[in-house]
Scaffold this motif. Structure first.
Motif, mmCIF file in Angstrom:
data_model
loop_
_atom_site.group_PDB
_atom_site.id
_atom_site.type_symbol
_atom_site.label_atom_id
_atom_site.label_comp_id
_atom_site.label_asym_id
_atom_site.label_seq_id
_atom_site.Cartn_x
_atom_site.Cartn_y
_atom_site.Cartn_z
ATOM 1 N N GLU A 44 0.838 -1.207 0.000
ATOM 2 C CA GLU A 44 0.000 0.000 0.000
ATOM 3 C C GLU A 44 0.866 1.248 0.000
ATOM 4 N N SER A 45 2.056 1.119 -0.583
ATOM 5 C CA SER A 45 3.017 2.218 -0.577
ATOM 6 C C SER A 45 2.568 3.429 -1.369
ATOM 7 N N GLY A 46 1.607 3.246 -2.280
ATOM 8 C CA GLY A 46 1.160 4.355 -3.107
ATOM 9 C C GLY A 46 -0.012 5.135 -2.551
ATOM 10 N N MET A 47 -0.557 4.701 -1.441
ATOM 11 C CA MET A 47 -1.700 5.415 -0.861
ATOM 12 C C MET A 47 -1.231 6.797 -0.404
ATOM 13 N N PRO A 48 -1.900 7.853 -0.850
ATOM 14 C CA PRO A 48 -1.377 9.203 -0.618
ATOM 15 C C PRO A 48 -1.445 9.665 0.830
ATOM 16 N N ASN A 49 -2.461 9.260 1.557
ATOM 17 C CA ASN A 49 -2.600 9.701 2.952
ATOM 18 C C ASN A 49 -3.715 8.892 3.616
ATOM 19 N N ASN A 50 -3.958 9.184 4.883
ATOM 20 C CA ASN A 50 -4.919 8.371 5.627
ATOM 21 C C ASN A 50 -6.371 8.722 5.327
ATOM 22 N N ARG A 51 -6.609 9.592 4.373
ATOM 23 C CA ARG A 51 -7.987 9.831 3.951
ATOM 24 C C ARG A 51 -8.476 8.729 3.006
ATOM 25 N N PHE A 52 -7.564 7.904 2.568
ATOM 26 C CA PHE A 52 -7.890 6.816 1.647
ATOM 27 C C PHE A 52 -7.870 5.491 2.396
ATOM 28 N N LEU A 53 -8.957 4.721 2.226
ATOM 29 C CA LEU A 53 -9.045 3.416 2.872
ATOM 30 C C LEU A 53 -9.540 2.391 1.867
ATOM 31 N N ALA A 54 -8.756 1.350 1.674
ATOM 32 C CA ALA A 54 -9.132 0.284 0.742
ATOM 33 C C ALA A 54 -9.387 -0.997 1.502
ATOM 34 N N GLU A 55 -10.403 -1.712 1.050
ATOM 35 C CA GLU A 55 -10.732 -2.992 1.670
ATOM 36 C C GLU A 55 -11.050 -4.012 0.575
#
Lengths: 116, 111
Positions: free
Chosen positions: A57-68
């Motif tokens: 998940e190294s590309g997730m820009p910040n903690n506003r994004f959540l993937a499940e």
């Protein structure tokens, strides 16, 4: 065989609201990826699931994004709260599990997100 | 990390012309794919070509992995070929199978 599907195709929301994007991979594909293209720039990797586990998940820009990816089938990507710079096209891709080797990734049609 | 560069950045063609798009990459790769993003924003898989040559209708691609480049050939171009062409690579030895995309070539085919 159905391809990768994404829902919705287009979403327009106001800054501060929440949006959830959905991806259904090709049946039998253990690998599921999220990418996005923002502001006409290059397409960038967000994260990679193998079945229900987050492999990268190294590309997730910040903690506003959540993937499940519950149950290792479809995946959701939630943006909360959305900001203007989140506007862009979000792509989902899937590929077969071929051990440690490479395999072709098949992309969905994308979700165009517009944050106003 | 691995760098992926595409050239030219923009290309305007008359219908019926041929063209060659290039993708250079800075490290060894396991996987290389070419995509066409159509005017509706959809990414269409063109080729999965980590090495060698493939052809599909008016399109063909060649990857020379040892020299770290790939070429996409479009012959007898049509207006429907317009859009952005991306190459993407998976770095060999990487922890995951993520694709690194180039910046794309914007192609406009005029009637």
């Amino acid at each position: 065989e159905a391809g990768v599907t994404q829902f919705p195709s287009h979403s327009v929301i106001e800054k501060g609201q929440t949006v959830t994007l959905r991806c259904d991979p090709i049946s039998g594909h253990d690998n599921l990826y999220w990418y996005r293209r923002v502001m006409g720039k290059e397409i960038k990797f967000l994260l990679h699931f193998v079945k229900e586990s987050k492999q990268d998940e190294s590309g997730m820009p910040n903690n506003r994004f959540l993937a499940e990816r519950t149950g290792g089938t479809y995946s959701t990507l939630k943006v909360q709260p959305a900001e203007l710079e989140d506007s862009g096209v979000y792509f989902c891709a899937s590929s077969q599990d071929v051990g440690t080797g490479p395999s072709e990734q098949y992309f969905g049609p994308g979700t165009r997100l517009t944050v106003t | 990390g691995i760098q992926v560069e595409q050239s030219p950045p923009d290309l305007i063609l008359q219908e019926g012309a041929n063209s060659t798009l290039r993708c250079n990459f800075s490290d060894s790769v396991n996987n290389l794919q070419w995509f066409h993003q159509n005017p509706w924003g959809q990414l269409i898989n063109l080729f999965y070509i980590p090495s060698g040559t493939k052809q599909n209708g008016r399109l063909s691609a060649t990857t020379v992995a040892t020299e770290r480049y790939s070429l996409l050939y479009i012959s007898s171009s049509q207006t429907t070929d317009s859009g952005v062409y991306f190459c993407a690579v998976e770095r060999r030895g990487g922890a995951t199978n993520k694709l690194i995309f180039g910046t794309g070539t914007l192609l406009a085919v005029q009637p």
